[in-house]
Write a protein that holds these residues in place. Structure first.
Motif: not given
Length: 234
Positions: A182-189, A192-195, A204-212
């Motif tokens: 998700f994208i954290q923008r102020g107090g909102m998460k 939708k249509d993140i990309y 702030q982007l919360l990312l999950f995946g392979d470190k490399k």
């Protein structure tokens, strides 16, 4: 004799602390966090720190914590009653030493790397068999492999993503081993249509995946973040 009893009691308590530090380590908790939380639970002080959530949110650690809290309460009662018994009748030295030796033997066995690997495997197996996915800590749900990471990436003016979309900056992201949670923008998460969303300074982007893969895909933005942190430290 009282001093001797207090010394043996101190040895037993220290050994119990180290035993549970090892046990918490086998569940994936860091040593420094484990030791502080073990001492906190045994003494009933300091357990309200934020790090306690790492124990409260983990079913196996909760069971260990219950024993420690009870042990801390009962051990204080034992030392008081034992000193009273000594003052009135005298203590049995052999029994006290036997308990101390037994606890130290348990500690020595748990310090063996083979035993720690066995316990780690056992704890992980119990987690998978007896615990629902929703009851697991976020760390255990996402980070099942050392290659995986959950990372928070702030957006600055110097970032390549500033006033642009992930589609624009990383056009082949669909085939890459990462997702934006998700994208954290102020107090909102925003989910939708993140990309395809235009990113702004402060997001702030919360990312999950392979470190490399994460480092490769967002290399410029990670470097900007590291430079900002260095400037703040200076």
């Amino acid at each position: 004799m009282v001093l001797f009893f207090l010394l043996v009691y101190f040895v037993i308590i220290t050994a119990v602390i180290e035993i549970f530090v090892v046990l918490f380590r086998c569940t994936g908790l860091k040593v420094e966090i484990s030791r502080f939380q073990v001492i906190s639970m045994m003494t009933g002080t300091g357990f309200t720190t934020g790090e306690s959530e790492l124990i409260l949110g983990h079913p196996i650690r909760r069971k260990l914590a219950i024993f420690l809290i009870l042990f801390g309460a009962f051990s204080l009662a034992v030392i008081i009653s034992s000193i009273s018994q000594f003052l009135s009748e005298g203590l049995r030295t052999k029994e006290i030493l036997a308990v101390a030796v037994g606890v130290l033997l348990v500690f020595v066995v748990l310090r063996m790397s083979r035993m720690q690997r066995l316990l780690s495997t056992l704890f992980n197996r119990q987690m998978k068999q007896n615990v629902e996915l929703v009851d697991l800590p976020v760390r255990d749900v996402f980070l099942s492999s050392k290659k995986e990471a959950v990372l928070n990436l702030p957006i600055y003016k110097e970032s390549s993503l500033h006033n642009r979309t992930i589609h624009d900056v990383i056009p082949g992201h669909q085939g890459m081993d990462f997702v934006v949670l998700f994208i954290q923008r102020g107090g909102m998460k925003l989910r939708k249509d993140i990309y395809g969303m235009v990113l702004h300074e402060g997001d702030q982007l919360l990312l999950f995946g392979d470190k490399k893969v994460l480092w490769s895909a967002f290399e410029h933005d990670w470097r900007v973040l590291e430079e900002k942190r260095k400037d703040e430290e200076m």
